[in-house]
Design a protein around this motif. Structure first.
Motif, PDB file in Angstrom:
ATOM      1  N   SER A   1      32.111 -65.240  18.458  1.00 34.07           N
ATOM      2  CA  SER A   1      31.858 -66.633  18.061  1.00 34.07           C
ATOM      3  C   SER A   1      31.088 -67.360  19.144  1.00 34.07           C
ATOM      4  CB  SER A   1      33.155 -67.351  17.715  1.00 34.07           C
ATOM      5  OG  SER A   1      34.063 -67.245  18.765  1.00 34.07           O
TER       6      SER A   1
ATOM      7  N   HIS B   1      27.203 -69.240  18.956  1.00 30.66           N
ATOM      8  CA  HIS B   1      26.778 -70.554  19.439  1.00 30.66           C
ATOM      9  C   HIS B   1      25.500 -70.454  20.246  1.00 30.66           C
ATOM     10  CE1 HIS B   1      29.524 -73.891  18.693  1.00 30.66           C
ATOM     11  NE2 HIS B   1      30.443 -72.985  18.533  1.00 30.66           N
TER      12      HIS B   1
ATOM     13  N   LEU C   1      16.853 -82.334  13.328  1.00 30.76           N
ATOM     14  CA  LEU C   1      18.286 -82.236  13.062  1.00 30.76           C
ATOM     15  C   LEU C   1      18.592 -81.580  11.742  1.00 30.76           C
ATOM     16  CD1 LEU C   1      19.602 -85.739  14.065  1.00 30.76           C
ATOM     17  CD2 LEU C   1      19.850 -83.628  15.283  1.00 30.76           C
ATOM     18  N   LYS C   2      17.586 -81.520  10.869  1.00 29.88           N
ATOM     19  CA  LYS C   2      17.869 -81.064   9.511  1.00 29.88           C
ATOM     20  C   LYS C   2      18.313 -79.610   9.511  1.00 29.88           C
ATOM     21  CE  LYS C   2      15.328 -80.700   5.298  1.00 29.88           C
ATOM     22  NZ  LYS C   2      14.010 -80.772   4.773  1.00 29.88           N
ATOM     23  N   PRO C   3      19.413 -79.276   8.851  1.00 27.06           N
ATOM     24  CA  PRO C   3      19.859 -77.886   8.879  1.00 27.06           C
ATOM     25  C   PRO C   3      18.997 -77.002   7.971  1.00 27.06           C
ATOM     26  CG  PRO C   3      21.356 -79.214   7.576  1.00 27.06           C
ATOM     27  CD  PRO C   3      20.350 -80.144   8.131  1.00 27.06           C
TER      28      PRO C   3
ATOM     29  N   LEU D   1      18.881 -74.098   5.452  1.00 31.50           N
ATOM     30  CA  LEU D   1      19.921 -73.491   4.627  1.00 31.50           C
ATOM     31  C   LEU D   1      19.516 -72.214   3.923  1.00 31.50           C
ATOM     32  CD1 LEU D   1      21.537 -76.593   2.995  1.00 31.50           C
ATOM     33  CD2 LEU D   1      22.556 -75.060   4.603  1.00 31.50           C
TER      34      LEU D   1
ATOM     35  N   GLN E   1      32.298 -80.096  18.925  1.00 33.46           N
ATOM     36  CA  GLN E   1      31.481 -79.573  17.828  1.00 33.46           C
ATOM     37  C   GLN E   1      32.044 -78.267  17.322  1.00 33.46           C
ATOM     38  OE1 GLN E   1      27.946 -79.097  19.979  1.00 33.46           O
ATOM     39  NE2 GLN E   1      27.281 -81.183  19.697  1.00 33.46           N
ATOM     40  N   HIS E   2      32.483 -78.306  16.084  1.00 29.91           N
ATOM     41  CA  HIS E   2      32.929 -77.051  15.485  1.00 29.91           C
ATOM     42  C   HIS E   2      31.771 -76.338  14.816  1.00 29.91           C
ATOM     43  CE1 HIS E   2      37.384 -77.459  15.765  1.00 29.91           C
ATOM     44  NE2 HIS E   2      37.023 -78.676  16.037  1.00 29.91           N
TER      45      HIS E   2
ATOM     46  N   ASP F   1      27.314 -75.927  14.323  1.00 24.65           N
ATOM     47  CA  ASP F   1      26.163 -75.831  15.216  1.00 24.65           C
ATOM     48  C   ASP F   1      25.334 -77.093  15.185  1.00 24.65           C
ATOM     49  OD1 ASP F   1      25.935 -72.761  13.593  1.00 24.65           O
ATOM     50  OD2 ASP F   1      26.796 -73.098  15.574  1.00 24.65           O
TER      51      ASP F   1
ATOM     52  N   SER G   1      23.765 -80.523  17.289  1.00 24.01           N
ATOM     53  CA  SER G   1      24.513 -81.614  17.907  1.00 24.01           C
ATOM     54  C   SER G   1      23.912 -82.934  17.465  1.00 24.01           C
ATOM     55  CB  SER G   1      24.493 -81.489  19.409  1.00 24.01           C
ATOM     56  OG  SER G   1      23.180 -81.173  19.847  1.00 24.01           O
ATOM     57  N   PRO G   2      24.054 -83.281  16.191  1.00 23.16           N
ATOM     58  CA  PRO G   2      23.366 -84.484  15.726  1.00 23.16           C
ATOM     59  C   PRO G   2      23.826 -85.761  16.390  1.00 23.16           C
ATOM     60  CG  PRO G   2      24.814 -83.587  14.027  1.00 23.16           C
ATOM     61  CD  PRO G   2      24.753 -82.590  15.095  1.00 23.16           C
TER      62      PRO G   2
ATOM     63  N   THR H   1      35.318 -73.022  18.807  1.00 23.91           N
ATOM     64  CA  THR H   1      35.604 -72.239  17.609  1.00 23.91           C
ATOM     65  C   THR H   1      37.110 -72.028  17.592  1.00 23.91           C
ATOM     66  OG1 THR H   1      35.017 -70.345  18.935  1.00 23.91           O
ATOM     67  CG2 THR H   1      33.507 -70.931  17.194  1.00 23.91           C
TER      68      THR H   1
ATOM     69  N   LYS I   1      28.466 -74.101   3.289  1.00 20.51           N
ATOM     70  CA  LYS I   1      27.362 -75.037   3.528  1.00 20.51           C
ATOM     71  C   LYS I   1      26.934 -75.675   2.219  1.00 20.51           C
ATOM     72  CE  LYS I   1      25.965 -72.568   7.462  1.00 20.51           C
ATOM     73  NZ  LYS I   1      25.541 -72.658   8.708  1.00 20.51           N
ATOM     74  N   SER I   2      26.440 -76.873   2.322  1.00 20.41           N
ATOM     75  CA  SER I   2      26.049 -77.579   1.110  1.00 20.41           C
ATOM     76  C   SER I   2      24.761 -78.329   1.362  1.00 20.41           C
ATOM     77  CB  SER I   2      27.164 -78.548   0.722  1.00 20.41           C
ATOM     78  OG  SER I   2      26.637 -79.618   0.007  1.00 20.41           O
ATOM     79  N   ARG I   3      24.031 -78.582   0.270  1.00 18.58           N
ATOM     80  CA  ARG I   3      22.799 -79.356   0.418  1.00 18.58           C
ATOM     81  C   ARG I   3      23.083 -80.837   0.484  1.00 18.58           C
ATOM     82  NH1 ARG I   3      18.078 -77.058  -3.051  1.00 18.58           N
ATOM     83  NH2 ARG I   3      17.684 -75.232  -1.807  1.00 18.58           N
TER      84      ARG I   3
ATOM     85  N   THR J   1      26.169 -82.334   5.414  1.00 14.40           N
ATOM     86  CA  THR J   1      26.112 -81.392   6.519  1.00 14.40           C
ATOM     87  C   THR J   1      27.496 -81.143   7.083  1.00 14.40           C
ATOM     88  OG1 THR J   1      24.021 -82.421   7.047  1.00 14.40           O
ATOM     89  CG2 THR J   1      24.866 -80.851   8.612  1.00 14.40           C
TER      90      THR J   1
ATOM     91  N   CYS K   1      22.543 -84.699   7.683  1.00 10.62           N
ATOM     92  CA  CYS K   1      21.457 -84.790   8.650  1.00 10.62           C
ATOM     93  C   CYS K   1      20.121 -84.693   7.958  1.00 10.62           C
ATOM     94  CB  CYS K   1      21.520 -83.617   9.634  1.00 10.62           C
ATOM     95  SG  CYS K   1      22.908 -83.712  10.717  1.00 10.62           S
ATOM     96  N   PHE K   2      19.272 -85.630   8.270  1.00 14.30           N
ATOM     97  CA  PHE K   2      17.897 -85.565   7.794  1.00 14.30           C
ATOM     98  C   PHE K   2      17.003 -85.352   8.981  1.00 14.30           C
ATOM     99  CE2 PHE K   2      18.456 -86.945   3.490  1.00 14.30           C
ATOM    100  CZ  PHE K   2      19.651 -87.626   3.511  1.00 14.30           C
TER     101      PHE K   2
END
Lengths: 364, 248
Positions: free
Chosen positions: A264, A268, A306-308, A310, B25-26, B28, B30-31, B177, B207-209, B212, B233-234
């Protein structure tokens, strides 16, 4: 509070960075340079490929066979693009990887349209690509059963690091103690310096592959009570090296052999983490008989905003098929229901919500 | 977007001077660290940014999308960057004693001394002006082989540094973690010493659209509240929602 400080995001346009690095394509998403994996389907799900300067960690399947296929494709793509290649392995002879690469196959359609090529003024980058998909820039296709014969001119572009190459290792004196790790890092640095990849206007890149990093051959577990931080420190140092030079690194780790906290932590640290799971490992996956295993994108770091990221359609779980010739990644779906007798539960049966009652009761 | 984030964190009413913020932060990315950096840059505070696993270019790239230019501020000396991936690489090549990562290759009695001294020298020059000391991913020090007690001592030194200057603030982020006992112990200990704790988690089901992740805001001092939010997050910022209202 100094409220009158103007923070402007306007930037004068400066000369863009040199895009003529062999084997890279500019990403449509964030204008970074992307390096192809060699497997076009993998490139598509990671938004164009691995960004130049990033570290990719592949968590191997149980015997490492599918991870090895991915590393072969990665190096083969590099060989075709005439990149420098560095293979490091303690499990086996590192030359084995470089001598057994798949060779390039050209699509048959290309022969029909070669005569048109002369008239069309296509940028050099697109010359090798097929016209199958006008929207997507496809990469190369390889055939695993035909070994690639490395041309003589490219032999100086190869380097290895392994057991035979590095005798008489010294233990480190600081917190990074493991001699194998230190020797690997020094070898990578030396190779980069020899090939002059850290200068500003270098036109090539190096693809570094470290196979089975963290396996018992690396002798990382000197001290059973504490976690071996040499593992994570080496990954971080490797990331720092590739970030500041024209390099990209792919490290495969046998994650089932390692302490889960280490795995884990490495997630990271890395920029892209892919996990492979073959069908042999999980009896529940037998329901997905169409594919040979599952590929999960555990992490795709966005290095510019920042946008993930996916993946395609927001999914991060894909299936892969590995035949004797090809390796392909595709979306998971249920296999076609052939018989009424054969029960075909939903692939989420691993969550325990499939019905065990025979479907014959619901025969219409 | 930045205003809604600050409102959610209650930092629009409570000044950040003299406070320490811990971001756990759990997931990834760091917004919220970037949001706090943006806020500090907008307010004209001096920033000392310490990073162990990212390069300057990364903060600059994300910062330009959020509306501030790190390179310009570095030139004007309003921001000082310590550490980063290039320093790590230099420590491999050159091994000079003033490099904060020199402990990797040469034995040292107090491995984080060089790092702390470089931070202190920067902060001493800013005594009267408001500044923020931002440390990204403190858990990377554990990855580099430093023992947890040294990391805790380092945090205590940084904490006392900002306590001596009433206009400073400390922002520390630490990635955890659930499997990793050492890091969980460190983060629990650090959260007892911090004034504001932000816990960022991804969604439990994947994960979802639409979203975040989830954020828990806990104040250990004056507003003394604990609130939960969802965030998305945008490119240009973060949007905060009350739980369940994201799709409306």
């Amino acid at each position: 509070m100094a409220a009158n400080v103007k923070i402007s995001s306007f930037q004068k346009r400066i000369k863009p960075s040199n895009p003529n690095i062999l084997g890279t394509k500019i990403s449509a998403v964030n204008s970074m340079l992307n390096v192809s994996f060699g497997v076009t389907s993998l490139d598509q799900i990671i938004d164009g490929g691995l960004p130049l300067g990033s570290l990719c960690v592949v968590e191997e399947d149980i015997y490492g066979s599918y991870a090895k296929i991915i590393t072969k494709y990665f190096m083969a793509e590099g060989a075709v693009q005439k990149n420098f290649l560095l293979s490091a392995s303690l499990n086996e002879n590192p030359w084995d990887l470089l001598n057994n690469l798949p060779s390039l196959v050209t699509e048959p359609r290309e022969t029909n349209i070669t005569e048109n090529r002369e008239e069309l003024k296509i940028a050099w980058r697109y010359k090798n690509l097929t016209l199958e998909d006008n929207n997507q820039r496809l990469g190369n296709a390889f055939d695993l059963s035909i070994p690639y014969v490395m041309p003589e001119t490219q032999k100086p572009n190869l380097a290895v690091w392994g057991e035979a190459v590095t005798p008489n290792l010294q233990r480190g004196t600081g917190t990074l103690k493991n001699p194998n790790c230190l020797s690997l890092l020094k070898a990578i640095e030396k190779a980069i310096k020899n090939w002059e990849l850290d200068s500003y206007n270098s036109h090539n890149l190096v693809r570094i592959v470290v196979s089975s990093f963290g396996s018992p051959f690396w002798q990382l577990d000197e001290n059973k009570s504490s976690l071996s931080t040499d593992f994570t420190a080496t990954l971080l140092l490797l990331k720092s090296i590739v970030r500041s030079t024209n390099a990209v690194a792919l490290v495969t780790i046998p994650h089932q052999l390692l302490n889960q906290s280490l795995v884990s932590r490495s997630r990271h640290l890395a920029d892209v983490v892919i996990q492979l799971k073959s069908l042999r490992e999980d009896p529940h996956l037998h329901d997905l008989m169409d594919v040979h295993g599952i590929l999960e994108l555990k992490k795709v770091a966005n290095l510019t905003s920042l946008k993930p990221i996916l993946g395609q359609d927001g999914t991060t779980t894909y299936g892969f098929k590995a035949t004797k010739r090809k390796f392909k990644i595709e979306k998971l779906h249920l296999p076609p229901a052939v018989d009424d007798d054969k029960s075909s539960p939903d692939h989420s049966s691993s969550l325990g919500c499939s019905s065990t009652a025979s479907k014959a009761n619901l025969d219409f | 977007m930045a205003d809604t984030v600050m409102k959610a964190l209650m930092l629009d009413k409570t000044p950040i001077d003299g406070k320490s913020v811990l971001i756990v932060q759990h997931s990834d990315g760091s917004p919220f660290l970037h949001s706090l950096l943006t806020q500090s840059a907008r307010q004209g505070r001096r920033i000392c940014l310490v990073s162990f696993s990212q390069s300057v270019g990364y903060y600059h790239n994300v910062g330009t999308r959020l509306g501030w230019n790190l390179n310009n501020l570095l030139i004007k000396n309003q921001v000082v960057f310590i550490g980063g991936l290039h320093t790590l690489k230099d420590s491999l090549q050159f091994q000079c004693p003033s490099n904060p990562f020199n402990f990797l290759f040469n034995p040292a009695l107090c491995p984080l001394q060089a790092l702390f001294l470089s931070i202190e020298s920067v902060v001493h020059g800013w005594t009267e002006q408001p500044f923020s000391l931002v440390i990204d991913e403190l858990d990377c020090l554990l990855n580099l082989g430093i023992e947890p007690k040294e990391v805790i001592k380092f945090f205590q030194k940084c904490h006392s540094l900002i306590q001596t200057y009433s206009s400073g603030s400390l922002v520390v982020s630490i990635g955890v973690t659930p499997l990793d006992k050492e890091i969980i112990q460190c983060s629990t200990l650090l959260s007892h010493w911090s004034d504001l704790i932000l816990t960022e988690k991804g969604l439990q089901t994947g994960k979802s659209r639409d979203l975040t992740g989830t954020l828990t805001v806990k104040w250990n001092v004056s507003p003394l509240s604990e609130q939960h939010f969802h965030f998305k997050c945008f490119d240009r910022g973060i949007k905060m929602f009350a739980p369940g209202t994201a799709v409306l």
